[in-house]
Motif scaffolding. Structure first.
Motif, PDB file in Angstrom:
ATOM      1  N   ALA A   6      58.393  44.395  -8.657  1.00  0.00           N
ATOM      2  CA  ALA A   6      58.548  43.253  -9.562  1.00  0.00           C
ATOM      3  C   ALA A   6      59.789  43.499 -10.404  1.00  0.00           C
ATOM      4  N   ASP A  49      50.003  39.666  -9.302  1.00  0.00           N
ATOM      5  CA  ASP A  49      50.490  38.294  -9.089  1.00  0.00           C
ATOM      6  C   ASP A  49      51.189  37.769 -10.337  1.00  0.00           C
ATOM      7  N   ILE A  96      54.641  39.434 -10.524  1.00  0.00           N
ATOM      8  CA  ILE A  96      55.517  38.899  -9.479  1.00  0.00           C
ATOM      9  C   ILE A  96      55.983  37.496  -9.846  1.00  0.00           C
ATOM     10  N   ASN A  97      55.081  36.684 -10.391  1.00  0.00           N
ATOM     11  CA  ASN A  97      55.460  35.345 -10.833  1.00  0.00           C
ATOM     12  C   ASN A  97      56.456  35.408 -11.985  1.00  0.00           C
ATOM     13  N   GLY A 115      59.378  39.242  -6.930  1.00  0.00           N
ATOM     14  CA  GLY A 115      59.037  40.451  -6.188  1.00  0.00           C
ATOM     15  C   GLY A 115      57.953  40.205  -5.175  1.00  0.00           C
ATOM     16  N   GLU A 116      57.257  41.285  -4.826  1.00  0.00           N
ATOM     17  CA  GLU A 116      56.210  41.174  -3.819  1.00  0.00           C
ATOM     18  C   GLU A 116      55.282  42.376  -3.851  1.00  0.00           C
ATOM     19  N   ILE A 117      54.082  42.168  -3.308  1.00  0.00           N
ATOM     20  CA  ILE A 117      53.158  43.272  -3.076  1.00  0.00           C
ATOM     21  C   ILE A 117      53.570  43.906  -1.762  1.00  0.00           C
ATOM     22  N   VAL A 118      53.804  45.205  -1.781  1.00  0.00           N
ATOM     23  CA  VAL A 118      54.263  45.925  -0.601  1.00  0.00           C
ATOM     24  C   VAL A 118      53.077  46.411   0.229  1.00  0.00           C
ATOM     25  N   LEU A 166      53.771  47.608  -5.504  1.00  0.00           N
ATOM     26  CA  LEU A 166      54.447  46.328  -5.633  1.00  0.00           C
ATOM     27  C   LEU A 166      55.834  46.536  -6.203  1.00  0.00           C
TER      28      LEU A 166
END
Length: 136
Positions: A55, A18, A21-22, A26-29, A53
């Protein structure tokens, strides 16, 4: 040809993902937990076995350190090169939250911005911009 994917082992992979990503977008896949294993221990059932993920446009794998203590070290550093100064400064500031600046983000002799931080999880990041060609 081989493909390199950074694999980070963490004390809390979800929180660390997290954070990245912040900081980088991006995102957790996907996430697989120890609870999905056939003979999962109740004590670790919610711990991350494997996470994928994205990022900053880069694919990472992560997992929680479950069976051995996590020892921080300096044997590996991750280098992120950005096309603009604004993107580099933004990533440097966000990844540095709660961490330690090892080298401030500033112009380097080779014609790019360069800085180095250790994030709050002990990962060392080198942040740079593309080197500018010499102008005559």
């Amino acid at each position: 040809m081989a493909k390199l994917t950074p694999y980070l082992v963490s004390e809390d992979a979800r929180a660390q993902a997290d954070f990245y990503i912040n900081a980088l977008g991006g995102e957790i896949v996907s996430v697989m937990t120890h609870g999905q294993l056939p003979d999962a221990s109740e004590a670790v059932k919610d711990k991350v076995l494997h996470m994928c993920l994205v990022a900053g446009g880069i694919h990472f794998f992560m997992s929680d350190s479950v069976y051995a203590p996590l020892n921080r070290g300096n044997g590996i550093q991750l280098s992120l090169e950005f096309p603009t100064e604004a993107e580099a400064r933004d990533a440097f500031a966000k990844l540095g939250e709660g961490g330690t600046v090892r080298h401030p983000l500033e112009p380097a002799f080779w014609g790019a911005l360069f800085g180095q931080i250790e994030d709050k999880y002990g990962v060392i990041w080198m942040i740079t911009t593309e080197a500018q060609a010499c102008q005559a």
